[in-house]
Design a protein around this motif. Sequence first.
Motif, short mmCIF file in Angstrom:
data_model
loop_
_atom_site.label_atom_id
_atom_site.label_comp_id
_atom_site.label_asym_id
_atom_site.label_seq_id
_atom_site.Cartn_x
_atom_site.Cartn_y
_atom_site.Cartn_z
N GLN A 1 -10.11 1.50 1.25
CA GLN A 1 -9.94 0.70 2.47
C GLN A 1 -11.28 0.06 2.88
O GLN A 1 -11.32 -1.12 3.25
N GLY B 1 -1.85 6.88 -0.58
CA GLY B 1 -2.83 7.47 -1.51
C GLY B 1 -2.10 7.95 -2.76
O GLY B 1 -0.89 8.09 -2.78
N THR C 1 0.82 -1.22 0.00
CA THR C 1 0.00 0.00 0.00
C THR C 1 0.85 1.27 0.00
O THR C 1 2.07 1.23 0.17
N ILE D 1 -5.51 2.68 -2.84
CA ILE D 1 -4.72 2.31 -1.66
C ILE D 1 -3.47 1.51 -2.02
O ILE D 1 -2.43 1.66 -1.39
N ARG E 1 -8.62 6.96 -0.61
CA ARG E 1 -7.95 5.94 0.21
C ARG E 1 -8.93 5.34 1.23
O ARG E 1 -8.95 4.13 1.44
#
Lengths: 485, 427
Positions: B339, A48, A45, B231, B335
């Motif tokens: 998630q 953003g 991850t 993400i 994001r």
Amino acid sequence: MNEKRGASGLILNEPLLWEKGSTGRCGISIPKNDVKTSPLDKNMTREGPGFPDLSEVDVIRHYTRLSQWNFGVDTGMYPLGSCTMKYNPKTNERQASLKGFNESHPFLPDALSQGALELIYSLENFLKEITGMDAVSLQPAAGAHGELTGMLLIHAYHRARENQRSKIIIPDTAHGTNPASAALCGYQPVNIQSGEKGILTAKSVAAIMDGDTAGIMVTNPNTLGLYEEELPEIAEHIHEKGGLVYCDGANMNALMGILKVRDLGVDIIHLNLHKTFSTPHGGGGPGAGPVACTKNIEPYLPIPRIVKKDNGFRLDEHHPESIGRIMTFYGHFGVMVKAYSYILSLGAEGLKKASRYAVLNANYIKEKLKDTYHLPYDRPCMHECVFSDENHRSYHVSTLDIAKRLIDYGFHPPTIYFPLVVSGAIMIEPTETESKEELDQFVEAMKAISDEAREHPEYLKNAPHLSKVKRLDETAAARKPCLCG
Amino acid sequence: MVGVQSIDGLFPTIPEKYKLKNTLNLPPPLTEWELDEQMEQLAGKTAVSPEYSLFLGAGRYDHYIPSSIRYLLGRSEFSTAYTPYQPEISQGTLQGIYEFQTLITKLLEMDIATASHYDGATALAEALLISLRKSKEKKSVAVSSLVHPHYRDVVKTYFSPTEYEIVEIPFTKEGRTDLDRMDSIENLAGMALQSPNFFGVIEDLKTAGEKIHGRDGILIVSFTEALAYGILKGPGSSGADLVVGEGQSLGIPKSFGGPGLGIFASTNDLMRSIPGRLVGKTRDADGKMGFVLTLATREQHIRREKATSNICTNNGLCAMTAAMYMASTGNTGIRVIAQQNHDKAEYLKQELKSAGFTIPFDGPTFNEFIVVIPNGQNTYQRLLNKKIVAGLPIEKYYPQLKDHYLLCATETVKKSAMDDLVRELAS
């Protein structure tokens, strides 16, 4: 002339998206999370993608301001030749946004998507009736995608006969997409010139058609706006040597209810729903480029096909000779809904009237302007007519200058420098949805520009004067491309 | 004025024998109000939520779309414009697409992105053709068997008139592409895999990149769920040369599968090989910033048969929609929403496990995963009768995977609906 339509007014400058906003703002209502959070492995991850954070009003103002820098059919006349920029009735938008269409999932079992399947099936039937062909696939996403599908069909047809061929005949008036689509199928395009009358002659086609040529790609009416009178005879020559006739139906707006292209010897045709059938072009799509064909080509159409059974409509994939899928699902369904609504609203008489008025309007413009602008082919035209800048070159004024000056008069410029067979072409397609007053205003603007060309050529060379930006440096843009910020 | 007495005289070049004597056989015209009624009736014959509880993904995903986007799309200056051939009066579209290109490069961590393609599958087909054109000598490409089956079908269609070979790479027990199987394949110009893949599993892109680059080939990463990159690290960070996929999740309705949004991103190296429109920044005659369509020498209207592709009209308004969506969520919002998608799917997965169901592939997933439903066909039908669509049966695409179902849970799926699904499946 009445007051000139183009005027300067207050529009607002607007920076790039990422020059606005502030971290932590958000323009979407974040849903509540009713389950516990499960983090992903940190190695996969990131924090953003680095988008700017904007509020809803930031976003709304940004795009509202941008929209005001644009010119659409709803703004004014858009006589872009071979693009058929007709008015798009708003009811069609309403129908496409109905929940049962808009939110339907393509993987629903057939029994649960009967409405969508019935619509596709019925629209296929409408297009069969309009073209006279035996079968239709609505899958292609746009005109060029329809062409590619058509070329794949031709390829599959010859392959099935163990008689694969390497060439395809394409006239000089063809859209650039034609040779590019043919090349994707490995065909070598063979260029053929149109005759003195601006149309193809059967003689010239017969001279180059041979057993290694897969067929011909022809646009009718062609991009000079002229009806290809010798097409039936051309088709005979092509068929005699085992080839197929592909028709680019981009200009179908001249022929609805007037004739059926099937009768001219056409084997395959693509239509542009975003031209002829009034779905909005979206500033570059999405469109739809359905393909219609005769019975002997039908086995090769893309899967899935939509079939009607006793218990309703079904998606059918069992066509072993099919070229296969050409899109992930069934094409641009949302666009189909709009075209379907358009046909239902107009009916047979309405479609015929649309074509007649489209042709009437183009001939009106041709007659009104032919004493002012050079008309290379002075013949009855169909839905569009092609002028050139020949009369104005002595003032050092070009087609580009004339087009750019039209913007100041409040009109979108016509298609320019196409077709290539006319040097400095100005290709005007008014469409049927412009009123006589509108056409007269356009004619007056064109005449005024012609006068200006003689009296103030410099003024044209710097046009447009009223748009948000002046002429842009396209050479610099291509030399050192800056494609993202 | 036009030299004819009546409108019938307008078609002198069409011989009488071809002119239609009868009117077309079409339904009689409808008023707007009749049309509303008829279309509502037709639209009513299709199953949608909330009446139905849907756990379907597999290339089309259910996400919330804010009213602000629908409202902005009603700006007909955007929707009723043509391709921006006249930049002076198309700056709205052009700046909007330039911003779209930029946001996509950020989402995918790539250098450049085009103004759009038709959909994910057609973009993938053209990407694979680029890898072959680039290498010239090589004649094969490898495609993971976990690329969406319909995407692989479209690739086959595009390849059918060529002599190129497509080699499918099998998958591992984890539900990932078996990259070791690539080693024995000769002559590879490129390799395509999808992440998250058709089983929902996130692929090891780094290893895939190392392997194909070691053989001088191109790494093509495809995707069907763009939101995952809200993400996940972008494929560009793992060395992808071309990233192609479907952007429907970015604010575009499912609309029975189309229109969606083909996304096409590349490295700078491949800039002149990619298909479709590109918007570039420049200056006007007064030195003011502005935008134009650029690098058109790759395109069909200039290069004709030598163009990189035949694409002309693409999915521009869908690209604008996606940009509006990305601008609305912003970095923070996308994001969080991404998630949440993961959270929902993980919840459903754990609940199914607790109820005794088998989750056959244990690789990490985003918002989709495979579950085994014993006696699947009957169970699926039983749930349909209760207005629950229990995902997509995948046996059709993978005959060895009988009773395997692909389930999807996005931010729109409520815990209670998932609890109902598990309870009904277990009953």
